[in-house]
Scaffold this motif. Structure first.
Motif, PDB file in Angstrom:
ATOM      1  N   GLU A  83     -26.101  -1.202 -36.933  1.00 42.63           N
ATOM      2  CA  GLU A  83     -26.130   0.362 -36.731  1.00 42.63           C
ATOM      3  C   GLU A  83     -27.198   0.793 -35.966  1.00 42.63           C
ATOM      4  O   GLU A  83     -28.426   0.539 -36.442  1.00 42.63           O
ATOM      5  CB  GLU A  83     -25.536   1.102 -38.110  1.00 42.63           C
ATOM      6  CG  GLU A  83     -24.445   0.731 -38.972  1.00 42.63           C
ATOM      7  CD  GLU A  83     -24.469  -0.567 -39.471  1.00 42.63           C
ATOM      8  OE1 GLU A  83     -25.439  -1.139 -39.700  1.00 42.63           O
ATOM      9  OE2 GLU A  83     -23.128  -1.122 -39.889  1.00 42.63           O
ATOM     10  N   LEU A  84     -26.895   1.859 -35.089  1.00 38.09           N
ATOM     11  CA  LEU A  84     -27.954   2.456 -34.691  1.00 38.09           C
ATOM     12  C   LEU A  84     -28.302   3.981 -34.905  1.00 38.09           C
ATOM     13  O   LEU A  84     -27.353   4.595 -35.774  1.00 38.09           O
ATOM     14  CB  LEU A  84     -27.563   2.616 -33.141  1.00 38.09           C
ATOM     15  CG  LEU A  84     -27.565   1.185 -32.267  1.00 38.09           C
ATOM     16  CD1 LEU A  84     -27.266   1.599 -30.965  1.00 38.09           C
ATOM     17  CD2 LEU A  84     -28.660   0.417 -32.728  1.00 38.09           C
ATOM     18  N   TYR A  87     -32.899   0.823 -28.329  1.00 33.79           N
ATOM     19  CA  TYR A  87     -32.053   0.882 -29.350  1.00 33.79           C
ATOM     20  C   TYR A  87     -32.855   1.125 -30.753  1.00 33.79           C
ATOM     21  O   TYR A  87     -33.292   0.078 -31.032  1.00 33.79           O
ATOM     22  CB  TYR A  87     -31.146  -0.385 -29.343  1.00 33.79           C
ATOM     23  CG  TYR A  87     -30.356  -0.848 -28.259  1.00 33.79           C
ATOM     24  CD1 TYR A  87     -29.141  -0.288 -28.127  1.00 33.79           C
ATOM     25  CD2 TYR A  87     -30.966  -1.743 -27.404  1.00 33.79           C
ATOM     26  CE1 TYR A  87     -28.388  -0.539 -26.956  1.00 33.79           C
ATOM     27  CE2 TYR A  87     -30.176  -1.908 -26.224  1.00 33.79           C
ATOM     28  CZ  TYR A  87     -28.897  -1.348 -25.933  1.00 33.79           C
ATOM     29  OH  TYR A  87     -28.157  -1.762 -24.809  1.00 33.79           O
ATOM     30  N   HIS A  88     -32.566   2.382 -31.193  1.00 33.30           N
ATOM     31  CA  HIS A  88     -33.332   2.523 -32.410  1.00 33.30           C
ATOM     32  C   HIS A  88     -32.289   2.151 -33.500  1.00 33.30           C
ATOM     33  O   HIS A  88     -31.173   2.669 -33.891  1.00 33.30           O
ATOM     34  CB  HIS A  88     -33.566   4.268 -32.626  1.00 33.30           C
ATOM     35  CG  HIS A  88     -34.595   4.496 -31.757  1.00 33.30           C
ATOM     36  ND1 HIS A  88     -35.912   4.636 -32.316  1.00 33.30           N
ATOM     37  CD2 HIS A  88     -34.663   4.911 -30.533  1.00 33.30           C
ATOM     38  CE1 HIS A  88     -36.932   5.015 -31.302  1.00 33.30           C
ATOM     39  NE2 HIS A  88     -36.068   4.970 -30.423  1.00 33.30           N
ATOM     40  N   LEU A  89     -32.714   1.398 -34.466  1.00 33.80           N
ATOM     41  CA  LEU A  89     -32.161   0.805 -35.640  1.00 33.80           C
ATOM     42  C   LEU A  89     -31.812   1.842 -36.772  1.00 33.80           C
ATOM     43  O   LEU A  89     -33.117   2.050 -37.408  1.00 33.80           O
ATOM     44  CB  LEU A  89     -32.404  -0.588 -35.984  1.00 33.80           C
ATOM     45  CG  LEU A  89     -32.666  -1.692 -34.766  1.00 33.80           C
ATOM     46  CD1 LEU A  89     -33.255  -3.079 -35.026  1.00 33.80           C
ATOM     47  CD2 LEU A  89     -31.212  -1.968 -34.344  1.00 33.80           C
ATOM     48  N   ALA A  90     -30.711   1.918 -37.351  1.00 31.44           N
ATOM     49  CA  ALA A  90     -30.432   2.759 -38.607  1.00 31.44           C
ATOM     50  C   ALA A  90     -31.017   1.773 -39.672  1.00 31.44           C
ATOM     51  O   ALA A  90     -30.751   0.674 -39.925  1.00 31.44           O
ATOM     52  CB  ALA A  90     -29.322   2.988 -38.852  1.00 31.44           C
ATOM     53  N   GLN A  91     -31.790   2.428 -40.726  1.00 34.07           N
ATOM     54  CA  GLN A  91     -32.563   1.591 -41.579  1.00 34.07           C
ATOM     55  C   GLN A  91     -31.452   1.733 -43.048  1.00 34.07           C
ATOM     56  O   GLN A  91     -31.467   2.415 -43.898  1.00 34.07           O
ATOM     57  CB  GLN A  91     -33.735   2.065 -42.177  1.00 34.07           C
ATOM     58  CG  GLN A  91     -34.748   2.143 -41.013  1.00 34.07           C
ATOM     59  CD  GLN A  91     -34.864   0.567 -40.511  1.00 34.07           C
ATOM     60  OE1 GLN A  91     -35.419  -0.184 -41.270  1.00 34.07           O
ATOM     61  NE2 GLN A  91     -34.442   0.387 -39.237  1.00 34.07           N
ATOM     62  N   THR A  92     -30.383   0.794 -43.049  1.00 37.84           N
ATOM     63  CA  THR A  92     -29.427   0.664 -44.063  1.00 37.84           C
ATOM     64  C   THR A  92     -29.509  -0.598 -44.712  1.00 37.84           C
ATOM     65  O   THR A  92     -30.120  -1.684 -44.490  1.00 37.84           O
ATOM     66  CB  THR A  92     -27.755   0.842 -43.409  1.00 37.84           C
ATOM     67  OG1 THR A  92     -27.640  -0.419 -42.678  1.00 37.84           O
ATOM     68  CG2 THR A  92     -27.677   2.298 -42.605  1.00 37.84           C
ATOM     69  N   SER A  93     -28.703  -0.546 -46.007  1.00 41.96           N
ATOM     70  CA  SER A  93     -29.051  -1.731 -46.890  1.00 41.96           C
ATOM     71  C   SER A  93     -28.202  -3.117 -46.328  1.00 41.96           C
ATOM     72  O   SER A  93     -28.444  -4.288 -46.809  1.00 41.96           O
ATOM     73  CB  SER A  93     -28.474  -1.172 -48.287  1.00 41.96           C
ATOM     74  OG  SER A  93     -26.867  -1.128 -48.155  1.00 41.96           O
ATOM     75  N   THR A  94     -27.371  -2.745 -45.230  1.00 43.42           N
ATOM     76  CA  THR A  94     -26.541  -3.726 -44.746  1.00 43.42           C
ATOM     77  C   THR A  94     -27.005  -4.504 -43.420  1.00 43.42           C
ATOM     78  O   THR A  94     -26.720  -5.219 -42.707  1.00 43.42           O
ATOM     79  CB  THR A  94     -25.304  -3.166 -44.284  1.00 43.42           C
ATOM     80  OG1 THR A  94     -25.150  -2.333 -43.120  1.00 43.42           O
ATOM     81  CG2 THR A  94     -24.303  -2.834 -45.584  1.00 43.42           C
TER      82      THR A  94
END
Length: 238
Positions: free
Chosen positions: A67-68, A103-110
């Motif tokens: 996710e971004l 591409y900035h990556l979202a910091q999620t648990s997945t």
């Protein structure tokens, strides 16, 4: 007596103002008729100009794990575009540009790209040299100006380098911790796609779709494919 008369006449003529003297036309030209018709210009046979573009990454990743951060994920472009007019409505074009998608990556648990480790800030940067071919349909009255137009484009590029950048909370005695990994083995070296551009004068709305994959075949099962759409604006220096 006659010699004195001729001498007096010669003196009078020499003293007369220039407009009173008879003049003989040696050469007569029509400059307008002799001028070569110009071929360079916004709506002439050939034209080139510099442009700047900025677009936001849009769409979704192929699956969970990449996710971004939308709004931050974007591409900047700087290029030179050449156009050859076929007739009043149709033209062909070719350009070369430098593009830097980030591409900035979202910091999620997945998160799995490029690993599950979470950071305060993380992105992939893939600077490229790209070339684009276009078919332009112009419409409306415009004179010697770009006017309004629609471009159908196809583009391709070579990835100059790849960077995985992270930023984390500071440790004792520092403000922040940054890392940068370059020459990523899992990134493709080539990219290509298609697009559409709607313009008026120096401004244009542009939409591009990437057909190629960001990641090499050996890593495609491991990493979700990043969003393929790019929507943005272009400003031309005419």
């Amino acid at each position: 007596m006659k010699s004195r008369y001729y001498l007096l006449l010669a003196v009078l003529l020499s003293l007369a103002p220039p407009r009173a003297r008879a003049q003989r036309v040696l050469l007569r030209e029509n400059v307008a008729a002799d001028t070569i018709r110009p071929t360079f210009g916004p709506n002439r046979a050939y034209f080139s100009h510099v442009y700047f573009g900025y677009g936001l990454v849009a769409g979704r990743s192929s699956r969970e794990g990449a996710e971004l951060r939308y709004g931050s994920s974007a591409e900047v472009q700087l290029g030179l575009r050449n156009k050859w007019r076929l007739n009043q409505r149709l033209a062909l074009g070719l350009d070369g540009r430098y593009a830097r998608p980030v591409y900035h990556l979202a910091q999620t648990s997945t998160k799995v790209l490029p690993d599950p480790v979470l950071h305060r800030r993380e992105y992939l940067a893939l600077p490229q040299l790209q070339s684009e071919a276009l078919l332009r349909l112009s419409y409306g009255r415009r004179g010697n100006a770009i006017g309004r137009y629609v471009d159908v484009v196809g583009w391709g590029g070579w990835v100059l380098g790849s960077v995985h950048h992270t930023e984390d909370s500071p440790a004792a005695g520092s403000r922040k911790i940054q890392t940068a990994q370059r020459g990523l083995a899992y990134v493709n070296r080539w990219s290509y796609g298609t697009g559409l551009r709607l313009g008026s004068g120096r401004y244009a709305l542009a939409g591009r779709y990437r057909l190629s994959n960001v990641f090499r075949p050996a890593y495609q099962a491991r990493y979700p494919e990043l969003p393929r759409w790019l929507l943005g604006l272009e400003l031309s220096w005419l």
